[in-house]
Design a protein around this motif. Structure first.
Motif, PDB file in Angstrom:
ATOM      1  N   ASP A  40       0.840  -1.187   0.000  1.00  0.00           N
ATOM      2  CA  ASP A  40       0.000   0.000   0.000  1.00  0.00           C
ATOM      3  C   ASP A  40       0.883   1.246   0.000  1.00  0.00           C
ATOM      4  OD1 ASP A  40      -1.859   1.982   0.465  1.00  0.00           O
ATOM      5  OD2 ASP A  40      -2.126   1.475   2.584  1.00  0.00           O
ATOM      6  N   VAL A  42       0.144   4.283   0.569  1.00  0.00           N
ATOM      7  CA  VAL A  42      -0.174   5.193   1.674  1.00  0.00           C
ATOM      8  C   VAL A  42       0.610   4.785   2.919  1.00  0.00           C
ATOM      9  CG1 VAL A  42      -2.005   6.054   3.178  1.00  0.00           C
ATOM     10  CG2 VAL A  42      -2.448   5.744   0.727  1.00  0.00           C
ATOM     11  N   SER A  43       0.593   3.502   3.225  1.00  0.00           N
ATOM     12  CA  SER A  43       1.397   3.007   4.343  1.00  0.00           C
ATOM     13  C   SER A  43       2.882   3.153   4.039  1.00  0.00           C
ATOM     14  CB  SER A  43       1.071   1.534   4.619  1.00  0.00           C
ATOM     15  OG  SER A  43      -0.276   1.385   5.016  1.00  0.00           O
ATOM     16  N   GLY A  44       3.228   2.986   2.766  1.00  0.00           N
ATOM     17  CA  GLY A  44       4.622   3.111   2.363  1.00  0.00           C
ATOM     18  C   GLY A  44       5.184   4.499   2.582  1.00  0.00           C
ATOM     19  N   GLU A  45       4.337   5.524   2.523  1.00  0.00           N
ATOM     20  CA  GLU A  45       4.830   6.879   2.763  1.00  0.00           C
ATOM     21  C   GLU A  45       5.322   7.026   4.199  1.00  0.00           C
ATOM     22  OE1 GLU A  45       3.623  11.596   2.358  1.00  0.00           O
ATOM     23  OE2 GLU A  45       2.101  10.065   1.964  1.00  0.00           O
ATOM     24  N   LEU A  46       4.632   6.420   5.150  1.00  0.00           N
ATOM     25  CA  LEU A  46       5.094   6.470   6.543  1.00  0.00           C
ATOM     26  C   LEU A  46       6.432   5.752   6.702  1.00  0.00           C
ATOM     27  CD1 LEU A  46       1.741   5.839   8.473  1.00  0.00           C
ATOM     28  CD2 LEU A  46       2.929   8.011   8.094  1.00  0.00           C
ATOM     29  N   VAL A  47       6.600   4.628   6.011  1.00  0.00           N
ATOM     30  CA  VAL A  47       7.874   3.919   6.054  1.00  0.00           C
ATOM     31  C   VAL A  47       8.974   4.787   5.453  1.00  0.00           C
ATOM     32  CG1 VAL A  47       9.103   1.822   5.371  1.00  0.00           C
ATOM     33  CG2 VAL A  47       6.654   1.708   5.856  1.00  0.00           C
ATOM     34  N   THR A 134       6.255  -6.706   4.857  1.00  0.00           N
ATOM     35  CA  THR A 134       5.120  -5.820   4.586  1.00  0.00           C
ATOM     36  C   THR A 134       5.590  -4.389   4.385  1.00  0.00           C
ATOM     37  OG1 THR A 134       3.589  -7.209   5.839  1.00  0.00           O
ATOM     38  CG2 THR A 134       2.953  -4.913   5.492  1.00  0.00           C
ATOM     39  N   ASP A 135       6.468  -3.919   5.272  1.00  0.00           N
ATOM     40  CA  ASP A 135       6.962  -2.553   5.141  1.00  0.00           C
ATOM     41  C   ASP A 135       7.819  -2.380   3.892  1.00  0.00           C
ATOM     42  OD1 ASP A 135       5.639  -1.577   7.312  1.00  0.00           O
ATOM     43  OD2 ASP A 135       7.393  -1.344   8.600  1.00  0.00           O
ATOM     44  N   ASP A 138       5.352  -2.116   1.071  1.00  0.00           N
ATOM     45  CA  ASP A 138       4.661  -0.823   1.102  1.00  0.00           C
ATOM     46  C   ASP A 138       5.579   0.299   0.626  1.00  0.00           C
ATOM     47  OD1 ASP A 138       2.363  -2.016   2.077  1.00  0.00           O
ATOM     48  OD2 ASP A 138       2.682  -1.407   4.159  1.00  0.00           O
ATOM     49  N   ARG A 198       7.397  -2.022  19.313  1.00  0.00           N
ATOM     50  CA  ARG A 198       7.219  -1.149  18.149  1.00  0.00           C
ATOM     51  C   ARG A 198       8.355  -0.122  18.082  1.00  0.00           C
ATOM     52  NH1 ARG A 198       5.831  -0.370  12.977  1.00  0.00           N
ATOM     53  NH2 ARG A 198       5.179   1.786  12.583  1.00  0.00           N
ATOM     54  N   ASP A 291       3.839   6.249  17.202  1.00  0.00           N
ATOM     55  CA  ASP A 291       5.179   5.783  16.848  1.00  0.00           C
ATOM     56  C   ASP A 291       6.249   6.576  17.596  1.00  0.00           C
ATOM     57  OD1 ASP A 291       4.359   3.753  15.213  1.00  0.00           O
ATOM     58  OD2 ASP A 291       4.716   4.803  13.335  1.00  0.00           O
TER      59      ASP A 291
END
Length: 310
Positions: A40, A42-47, A134-135, A138, A198, A291
């Motif tokens: 995803d 969108v999630s990849g932008e956070l990564v 997953t990260d 993403d 985390r 986070d």
């Protein structure tokens, strides 16, 4: 005499052959590769922000949308030579636009290029190796959405023997380890295990905090027994501070102080962030508050590195 020379020659050939085999670039197994999934964006932008990709690969003075133009070119002057950050934009000719997900994952977690060369650890794959599939998927999906920047970055400026990439295969056997650095939190009151884990993931993995805050040995590998205990600046003069909970220093900050610093750039002493940490703080400010809380929880419950340790 001749027999002894022959024996030495044979042993030298065998040693050279063993070194050649052991220095070969590694890749994910077929099973691991088949399990990869482009994720995803969108999630990849956070990564992306957690990993600090723009800090090295965007222009030094980039702001706003220009942070997403990853043409590389940043010069990192180190005791081993000058490393130049490459173009990792979506350009197929000059960046990574033609890479498959497997190519990307092998670079991130094994430090191996699509054409089978060892990457230099100026690219912090020793930390990224701890990232989840997953990260990685993403992040790959997000990187595919970024603008193409034409133009290949300059080459590294390295002397012998550091210009021999093959030798990095042996280096990776010593220092590339995807297992956690800190196995469990140091008991300091009530520790939320899930929050701490985390934080461990973010600090030890994509955040690659240890790459600057941990001292290195003569070979350039991290001294994990002094994890986050402060180190000489990897580029230039000065010293990167100890961020373990040692009394009288960073350890006097509360978890709330740390989380607020990562959000705002203001220290517990009412000072403001400076130096290369400015970009890191700006990246961390883009993460969810949970986070930042997790990073703070982790840093408050790791082993102390005493000031005389390094």
């Amino acid at each position: 005499m001749k027999k002894g020379i022959v024996v030495l020659f044979v042993l030298a050939v065998l040693a050279a052959g063993a070194a050649w085999v052991m220095s070969a670039p590694t890749r994910m197994s077929e099973q691991e590769t088949n399990a990869l999934k482009s994720g995803d964006p969108v999630s990849g932008e956070l990564v992306f922000w957690a990993g600090g990709c723009a800090s090295c690969h965007a222009a030094p003075d980039a702001k706003g949308d220009d942070l997403l133009k990853l043409g590389g070119g940043l010069r990192l002057e180190t005791p081993f030579g000058v490393f130049v950050s490459p173009n990792i934009s979506s350009s197929e000719a000059d960046g990574i636009g033609a890479w498959s997900l497997a190519d990307f994952a092998n670079a991130m977690t094994h430090g191996t290029s699509p054409d089978g060369r060892n990457y230099y650890p100026a690219f912090p794959y020793t930390s990224y190796a701890r990232m989840s599939d997953t990260d990685v998927g993403d992040l790959y999906a997000f990187m595919k959405t970024l603008p193409a920047v034409e133009g290949e970055a300059a080459s590294h400026e390295l002397g012998f023997p550091f210009n021999i990439r093959r030798g990095l295969g042996l280096w990776k056997r010593l220092f590339l380890d995807p297992s956690p650095v800190i196995a469990a939190p140091v008991s300091k009151g009530d520790v939320d295990q899930a929050l701490w884990e985390r934080g461990r993931y973010l600090v030890e993995g994509p955040g690659h905090c240890g790459e600057c805050h941990t001292p290195r040995d003569f070979a350039g590998g991290l001294v994990l027994s002094e994890w986050l205990g402060g180190a000489p600046a990897p580029t230039g003069d000065g010293r990167i501070p100890d961020i373990t909970p040692v009394d009288g220093k960073f350890g006097s900050w509360s978890a709330a102080d740390i989380a607020y610093y990562l959000e705002s750039g203001f220290t517990a002493e009412y000072d403001s962030v400076g130096g290369e940490m400015v970009k890191v703080q700006e990246n961390m400010a883009r993460l969810p508050s949970g986070d930042r809380d997790a990073i703070a929880a982790y840093l408050k419950a790791i082993p102390v590195v005493e000031p005389n340790a390094n």
